[in-house]
Design a protein around this motif. Sequence first.
Motif, PDB file in Angstrom:
ATOM      1  N   MET A 151      -5.205   2.952   0.546  1.00 56.61           N
ATOM      2  CA  MET A 151      -3.990   2.697  -0.231  1.00 56.61           C
ATOM      3  C   MET A 151      -3.265   1.468   0.284  1.00 56.61           C
ATOM      4  SD  MET A 151      -2.499   6.576  -0.640  1.00 56.61           S
ATOM      5  CE  MET A 151      -1.019   6.042  -1.544  1.00 56.61           C
ATOM      6  N   LEU A 152      -3.204   1.349   1.604  1.00 52.05           N
ATOM      7  CA  LEU A 152      -2.548   0.192   2.204  1.00 52.05           C
ATOM      8  C   LEU A 152      -3.330  -1.089   1.920  1.00 52.05           C
ATOM      9  CD1 LEU A 152      -0.228  -0.794   4.084  1.00 52.05           C
ATOM     10  CD2 LEU A 152      -1.816  -0.472   6.000  1.00 52.05           C
ATOM     11  N   ALA A 153      -4.648  -1.008   2.025  1.00 55.26           N
ATOM     12  CA  ALA A 153      -5.482  -2.197   1.850  1.00 55.26           C
ATOM     13  C   ALA A 153      -5.375  -2.773   0.447  1.00 55.26           C
ATOM     14  CB  ALA A 153      -6.940  -1.859   2.174  1.00 55.26           C
ATOM     15  N   CYS A 154      -5.302  -1.904  -0.563  1.00 54.54           N
ATOM     16  CA  CYS A 154      -5.291  -2.400  -1.946  1.00 54.54           C
ATOM     17  C   CYS A 154      -3.881  -2.642  -2.465  1.00 54.54           C
ATOM     18  CB  CYS A 154      -6.049  -1.451  -2.870  1.00 54.54           C
ATOM     19  SG  CYS A 154      -5.201   0.099  -3.243  1.00 54.54           S
ATOM     20  N   GLY A 155      -2.852  -2.207  -1.724  1.00 55.77           N
ATOM     21  CA  GLY A 155      -1.477  -2.470  -2.118  1.00 55.77           C
ATOM     22  C   GLY A 155      -0.753  -1.312  -2.769  1.00 55.77           C
ATOM     23  N   LEU A 156      -1.410  -0.180  -2.921  1.00 62.12           N
ATOM     24  CA  LEU A 156      -0.713   0.986  -3.475  1.00 62.12           C
ATOM     25  C   LEU A 156       0.335   1.506  -2.497  1.00 62.12           C
ATOM     26  CD1 LEU A 156      -3.758   2.779  -5.112  1.00 62.12           C
ATOM     27  CD2 LEU A 156      -1.750   1.899  -6.329  1.00 62.12           C
ATOM     28  N   ALA A 157       0.070   1.374  -1.214  1.00 59.66           N
ATOM     29  CA  ALA A 157       1.058   1.689  -0.171  1.00 59.66           C
ATOM     30  C   ALA A 157       1.542   0.388   0.444  1.00 59.66           C
ATOM     31  CB  ALA A 157       0.439   2.577   0.906  1.00 59.66           C
ATOM     32  N   THR A 158       2.784   0.377   0.874  1.00 60.23           N
ATOM     33  CA  THR A 158       3.324  -0.803   1.555  1.00 60.23           C
ATOM     34  C   THR A 158       3.230  -0.681   3.065  1.00 60.23           C
ATOM     35  OG1 THR A 158       5.557   0.154   1.525  1.00 60.23           O
ATOM     36  CG2 THR A 158       4.939  -1.281  -0.321  1.00 60.23           C
ATOM     37  N   HIS A 159       3.147   0.553   3.574  1.00 62.25           N
ATOM     38  CA  HIS A 159       3.062   0.792   5.013  1.00 62.25           C
ATOM     39  C   HIS A 159       2.202   2.028   5.255  1.00 62.25           C
ATOM     40  CE1 HIS A 159       6.897  -1.368   4.479  1.00 62.25           C
ATOM     41  NE2 HIS A 159       6.740  -1.828   5.711  1.00 62.25           N
ATOM     42  N   LEU A 160       1.682   2.133   6.466  1.00 69.74           N
ATOM     43  CA  LEU A 160       1.042   3.373   6.915  1.00 69.74           C
ATOM     44  C   LEU A 160       1.679   3.788   8.233  1.00 69.74           C
ATOM     45  CD1 LEU A 160      -2.481   4.686   6.566  1.00 69.74           C
ATOM     46  CD2 LEU A 160      -1.407   4.812   8.830  1.00 69.74           C
ATOM     47  N   VAL A 161       2.230   4.985   8.239  1.00 69.11           N
ATOM     48  CA  VAL A 161       2.893   5.528   9.417  1.00 69.11           C
ATOM     49  C   VAL A 161       2.223   6.849   9.778  1.00 69.11           C
ATOM     50  CG1 VAL A 161       5.063   6.463  10.336  1.00 69.11           C
ATOM     51  CG2 VAL A 161       5.103   4.440   8.849  1.00 69.11           C
ATOM     52  N   PRO A 162       1.772   7.037  11.009  1.00 71.77           N
ATOM     53  CA  PRO A 162       1.187   8.329  11.402  1.00 71.77           C
ATOM     54  C   PRO A 162       2.169   9.462  11.135  1.00 71.77           C
ATOM     55  CG  PRO A 162       0.808   6.674  13.088  1.00 71.77           C
ATOM     56  CD  PRO A 162       1.759   6.063  12.114  1.00 71.77           C
ATOM     57  N   SER A 163       1.661  10.573  10.640  1.00 68.24           N
ATOM     58  CA  SER A 163       2.548  11.679  10.260  1.00 68.24           C
ATOM     59  C   SER A 163       3.399  12.163  11.435  1.00 68.24           C
ATOM     60  CB  SER A 163       1.725  12.838   9.689  1.00 68.24           C
ATOM     61  OG  SER A 163       0.770  13.295  10.629  1.00 68.24           O
ATOM     62  N   ALA A 164       2.879  12.041  12.651  1.00 72.85           N
ATOM     63  CA  ALA A 164       3.647  12.476  13.823  1.00 72.85           C
ATOM     64  C   ALA A 164       4.907  11.646  14.024  1.00 72.85           C
ATOM     65  CB  ALA A 164       2.769  12.407  15.073  1.00 72.85           C
ATOM     66  N   LYS A 165       4.919  10.427  13.478  1.00 76.43           N
ATOM     67  CA  LYS A 165       6.077   9.543  13.636  1.00 76.43           C
ATOM     68  C   LYS A 165       7.071   9.660  12.482  1.00 76.43           C
ATOM     69  CE  LYS A 165       3.721   5.933  16.338  1.00 76.43           C
ATOM     70  NZ  LYS A 165       3.412   4.483  16.398  1.00 76.43           N
ATOM     71  N   LEU A 166       6.751  10.450  11.465  1.00 80.02           N
ATOM     72  CA  LEU A 166       7.638  10.532  10.306  1.00 80.02           C
ATOM     73  C   LEU A 166       9.034  11.044  10.647  1.00 80.02           C
ATOM     74  CD1 LEU A 166       5.263  11.773   7.453  1.00 80.02           C
ATOM     75  CD2 LEU A 166       6.189   9.472   7.809  1.00 80.02           C
ATOM     76  N   PRO A 167       9.182  12.079  11.485  1.00 84.07           N
ATOM     77  CA  PRO A 167      10.549  12.517  11.829  1.00 84.07           C
ATOM     78  C   PRO A 167      11.380  11.395  12.461  1.00 84.07           C
ATOM     79  CG  PRO A 167       8.968  14.209  12.446  1.00 84.07           C
ATOM     80  CD  PRO A 167       8.168  13.001  12.063  1.00 84.07           C
ATOM     81  N   SER A 168      10.753  10.601  13.326  1.00 84.42           N
ATOM     82  CA  SER A 168      11.475   9.485  13.950  1.00 84.42           C
ATOM     83  C   SER A 168      11.818   8.419  12.923  1.00 84.42           C
ATOM     84  CB  SER A 168      10.638   8.882  15.069  1.00 84.42           C
ATOM     85  OG  SER A 168      10.400   9.830  16.087  1.00 84.42           O
ATOM     86  N   LEU A 169      10.879   8.141  12.018  1.00 84.74           N
ATOM     87  CA  LEU A 169      11.144   7.159  10.970  1.00 84.74           C
ATOM     88  C   LEU A 169      12.302   7.609  10.091  1.00 84.74           C
ATOM     89  CD1 LEU A 169      10.586   4.726   9.139  1.00 84.74           C
ATOM     90  CD2 LEU A 169       8.824   6.110   7.989  1.00 84.74           C
ATOM     91  N   GLU A 170      12.277   8.860   9.675  1.00 83.81           N
ATOM     92  CA  GLU A 170      13.355   9.351   8.817  1.00 83.81           C
ATOM     93  C   GLU A 170      14.689   9.314   9.535  1.00 83.81           C
ATOM     94  OE1 GLU A 170      12.619  12.796   6.213  1.00 83.81           O
ATOM     95  OE2 GLU A 170      10.551  12.747   6.932  1.00 83.81           O
ATOM     96  N   ALA A 171      14.700   9.670  10.810  1.00 81.74           N
ATOM     97  CA  ALA A 171      15.944   9.616  11.575  1.00 81.74           C
ATOM     98  C   ALA A 171      16.486   8.185  11.628  1.00 81.74           C
ATOM     99  CB  ALA A 171      15.707  10.156  12.986  1.00 81.74           C
ATOM    100  N   ALA A 172      15.594   7.217  11.778  1.00 83.63           N
ATOM    101  CA  ALA A 172      16.021   5.816  11.805  1.00 83.63           C
ATOM    102  C   ALA A 172      16.548   5.380  10.442  1.00 83.63           C
ATOM    103  CB  ALA A 172      14.850   4.931  12.237  1.00 83.63           C
ATOM    104  N   LEU A 173      15.884   5.801   9.387  1.00 86.38           N
ATOM    105  CA  LEU A 173      16.326   5.443   8.042  1.00 86.38           C
ATOM    106  C   LEU A 173      17.672   6.077   7.707  1.00 86.38           C
ATOM    107  CD1 LEU A 173      12.962   5.679   6.061  1.00 86.38           C
ATOM    108  CD2 LEU A 173      14.225   3.591   6.627  1.00 86.38           C
ATOM    109  N   HIS A 174      17.937   7.258   8.248  1.00 86.39           N
ATOM    110  CA  HIS A 174      19.211   7.939   7.983  1.00 86.39           C
ATOM    111  C   HIS A 174      20.402   7.163   8.549  1.00 86.39           C
ATOM    112  CE1 HIS A 174      17.029  12.078   7.536  1.00 86.39           C
ATOM    113  NE2 HIS A 174      17.014  11.355   6.434  1.00 86.39           N
ATOM    114  N   MET A 175      20.132   6.234   9.452  1.00 84.28           N
ATOM    115  CA  MET A 175      21.207   5.437  10.059  1.00 84.28           C
ATOM    116  C   MET A 175      21.491   4.164   9.263  1.00 84.28           C
ATOM    117  SD  MET A 175      21.933   7.303  12.640  1.00 84.28           S
ATOM    118  CE  MET A 175      22.960   6.211  13.635  1.00 84.28           C
ATOM    119  N   VAL A 176      20.747   3.954   8.185  1.00 86.47           N
ATOM    120  CA  VAL A 176      20.856   2.706   7.433  1.00 86.47           C
ATOM    121  C   VAL A 176      22.205   2.591   6.740  1.00 86.47           C
ATOM    122  CG1 VAL A 176      19.999   1.535   5.349  1.00 86.47           C
ATOM    123  CG2 VAL A 176      18.396   2.333   7.082  1.00 86.47           C
ATOM    124  N   ASP A 177      22.781   1.404   6.831  1.00 86.80           N
ATOM    125  CA  ASP A 177      24.012   1.086   6.109  1.00 86.80           C
ATOM    126  C   ASP A 177      23.800  -0.234   5.375  1.00 86.80           C
ATOM    127  OD1 ASP A 177      26.543   0.732   5.149  1.00 86.80           O
ATOM    128  OD2 ASP A 177      27.497   0.348   7.088  1.00 86.80           O
TER     129      ASP A 177
END
Length: 350
Positions: A183-209
């Motif tokens: 999906m990432l290679a062909c452009g259907l996805a913009t990023h690939l994040v290991p599922s184990a890192k998703l909680p940290s990613l979401e926590a970081a996104l929740h701080m967005v202003d």
Amino acid sequence: MASISSGNGQEDQVLVEEKSFVRTLILNRPKQLNALSFDMISPLLELFLLYEKDSNVKLVILKGKGRAFCAGGDVAAVVRDINNGKWKSGAIFFRKEYTLNYLMATYSKPQVSILNGIVMGGGAGCSVHGSFRVATENSVFAMPETALGLFPDIGASYFLSRLPGHFGEYLGLTGARLDGAEMLACGLATHLVPSAKLPSLEAALHMVDSSDQAVISAIIGEYSELPMLKEQSAYHRLAVINRCFSRRTVEDILSALEREATNKVDDWIVASIQSLKKASPTSLKISLRSIREGRLQGVGQCLVREYRMVCHVMQGEVSKDFVEGCRAILVDKDRNPKRFSSFSFAVGAS
């Protein structure tokens, strides 16, 4: 966590989390792999419209509960309405779904879709049109409509036609599955994040202003990886795909694949041929023409055209393959459609 009531006494099918300037919408039909029902699409559309006008909302996150992001639209319910003489109920469903797709494609604020699991059909429609699509090692993408007697809709003729080479025709006609790296290679996805890192990613996104896409992209990039494609990946066969799926008609595509098969033993080619032969011939022809027209149209034009097409399909004006395909794949699950239109591939052009 807030919820949006469906108004029918059932468990709420869309959940909402509010964190400062961020709204997270959670598709909540895990037993149905979050297949989009009318009671999901309606509140999603209302919320996206509300958030676009709300200056306190800077970012919208969309994800699914359970092992799927979204396995597609609830077309089994549409077919039940068709069998009860209520095809117009399906028309209302698709119109609202396509309106949501267009809103996402033209949204003024960033949308991050977390694709940790199955992403098929309508699930692609409510994610691929958005700003950011985060795949994981658990992602499984497919557009399986030709096996159902339908065609890749939800604006797929727009985004499939813009994939590298003729990879979109390959995906749309065969219903082939991709993993997160593909999906990432062909452009259907913009990023690939290991599922184990998703909680940290979401926590970081929740701080967005901020609604600055560069800011969002940088945050996601901190958790992203660049995975290697598997050796057997279809994306490694892009040269063969371009040779075969660039042909003018479905018949020509099938003949080209069969010639490739005589020159080289390749399980991928055999699987592609088998997928085409199992699909609805009518759907293959409609799908190929739709993707080819999509190359020359904007996303709005594609969605309007696809809506007209799906109304003709629901009325059975071309064939009854949609009803039979859903019976075989989704209802009885015998995977043996008995009444697909049986004209020879040698007759007519796509």
